[in-house]
Enzyme design. Structure first.
Site, PDB file in Angstrom:
ATOM      1  CD  GLU A 131     -11.106 -16.365   2.035  1.00  0.00           C
ATOM      2  OE1 GLU A 131     -11.621 -15.068   1.638  1.00  0.00           O
ATOM      3  OE2 GLU A 131     -11.079 -17.178   1.087  1.00  0.00           O
TER       4      GLU A 131
ATOM      5  NE  ARG B 258     -14.893 -15.234   0.520  1.00  0.00           N
ATOM      6  CZ  ARG B 258     -15.760 -14.789  -0.461  1.00  0.00           C
ATOM      7  NH1 ARG B 258     -17.264 -15.260  -0.437  1.00  0.00           N
ATOM      8  NH2 ARG B 258     -15.420 -14.074  -1.384  1.00  0.00           N
TER       9      ARG B 258
ATOM     10  CB  SER C 196      -9.429 -13.144  -0.560  1.00  0.00           C
ATOM     11  OG  SER C 196      -9.821 -12.756  -1.883  1.00  0.00           O
TER      12      SER C 196
END
Ligand SMILES: Cc1cc2nc3c(=O)[nH]c(=O)nc-3n(C[C@H](O)[C@H](O)[C@H](O)COP(=O)(O)OP(=O)(O)OC[C@H]3O[C@@H](n4cnc5c(N)ncnc54)[C@H](O)[C@@H]3O)c2cc1C
Length: 363
Positions: free
Chosen positions: A345, A164, A240
């Site tokens: 995130e 990520r 998420s």
């Protein structure tokens, strides 16, 4: 090019929260982009680059400057032996690209089915799902460098792609214009993710036809509210909300000790963890959140936790301030209980509330 003033950003994001942007400019090609960025450099306006809005949280105050959407369309494929080199414009919808590739029987991206957003954002956090990451098929990224004021090309090896993360995440220096992928012209996709292998009825490491993989992935994702669908209120999220924390052996030991002490597990080994290539451990954020006392389906203010997935915070008619309060309470409770620091995130756009935990805010 298309320009509008006072545009609701909530309508341009999947979670549907946040205030307006002073100005929104949709841009169709590289020449227009260079021209617009040149003009904006002479103004005091701050610029934010937006794609499909599936990984951003916009503040209730909105964005006081200009939002630019590089909406370039391009889908050019060249076959090189048993490989396909695919040139994609930043404004192509990622999942439309995956569907097209699967239809043409090209292998490499079927596990990334159902991820919302545009191609231009795909390298930003090195999108990943079900055992596959963009890094496995990425050849190069073409971008406009706002500091050097020129077009640049980054080979995948220079993009600092990680879990990520990438060199592009958290800074607005490069506007991604085009992404080049290398796929296999025929053959199957290797199944590396246990849950996907179970759903396909194959062993891990098996090679499966991309069309079958896509169907299985979409089915699994729908079950978790992870396919954006206006009929599914549980998909009104930014995906998420927290990344899975990666912790060292000492932190894992402390976490195990706390989980034993609190009676959450009966054996230390029952705390879920996955080995990371650097010797550390990835712990599922969803497990930490649920074991800290939050549950799927809960609502606080006008936001809540998805009924289908503990990691997705959903908009149930609230405001960004409600979301940030829920985020802060999850962050603090997980920290107090387990000593593990969660990190948001999605990228935050605009002014944060003063009491947002700084460590939670991410880059
Ligand atoms: C239901 C749901 C499920 C999801 N599942 C996954 C998943 O499985 N795996 C995963 O990795 N992600 C997932 N996501 C997150 C998200 O879809 C991806 O991160 C996606 O790549 C974001 O694309 P976007 O176009 O919507 O980007 P945006 O949300 O518009 O932008 C995200 C960031 O990228 C920057 N950006 C966008 N375009 C450009 C550009 N052209 N140049 C430079 N910077 C740019 C923005 O400034 C911002 O910082 C999910 C999200 C949702 C809502």
């Amino acid at each position: 090019m298309h320009e509008r003033s006072h545009v609701s950003l909530a309508e341009l994001t999947t979670i549907g929260l946040g205030g307006p942007a002073k100005r929104l400019i949709d841009i169709d090609d590289e020449t227009e982009l260079e021209q617009v960025l040149g003009e904006l450099a002479n103004e005091s306006d701050e610029v934010f680059i937006l794609g499909g809005g599936s990984n951003v949280i916009v503040s209730d105050g909105g964005w006081p400057g200009t939002v630019i959407r590089p909406a370039f369309r391009r889908f050019d494929a060249t076959k090189e032996g048993c490989e396909v080199l695919l040139h994609l414009g930043a404004g192509e919808v990622w999942d439309d690209v995956v569907r097209e590739c699967v239809q043409r029987r090209w292998a490499g991206v079927s596990c990334l089915s159902g991820i919302p957003g545009w191609v231009g954002a795909s390298p930003i956090q090195n999108i990943g799902a079900y055992g596959t990451e963009l890094s496995q098929v990425l050849v190069e990224v073409h971008a406009f460098d706002r500091d050097a004021k020129r077009h640049v090309i980054f080979p995948a090896a220079d993009c600092a792609l990680g879990y990520r993360s990438s060199r592009f995440r958290g800074n607005a220096r490069h506007v991604i214009e085009k992404v080049v992928l290398r796929l296999r012209a025929d053959g199957g996709d290797i199944i590396r993710y246990p849950e996907l292998a179970r759903s396909l009825g194959v062993r891990e490491g098996a090679s499966v036809n991309p069309a079958e993989v896509r169907e299985a992935v979409l089915e699994l994702r729908r079950g978790k509210g992870m396919v954006v669908d206006p009929r599914d209120t549980e998909s009104r999220s930014a995906g998420s909300y927290f990344v899975n924390p990666i912790i060292d052996a000492q932190a894992l030991q402390r976490l195990e000790a706390r989980a034993l002490e609190l009676g959450i597990v009966t054996e230390a080994g029952l705390v879920p963890r996955y080995p990371n290539p650097d010797g550390r451990f990835k712990v599922p954020a969803a497990w930490l959140i649920e074991k800290a006392g939050f549950h799927k389906g809960m609502t606080v203010g006008g936001v809540g936790i998805s009924k289908k997935h503990a990691l997705a915070l959903v908009n149930r008619g609230g405001a960004t301030s409600d979301l940030l309060r829920l985020e802060a309470s999850i962050f603090h409770r997980v920290m107090d209980r387990f000593g593990v620091r969660l990190q948001r995130e999605p990228i935050f756009v605009g002014e944060e509330m003063e009491d947002t935990p700084k460590s939670c805010a991410g880059p």
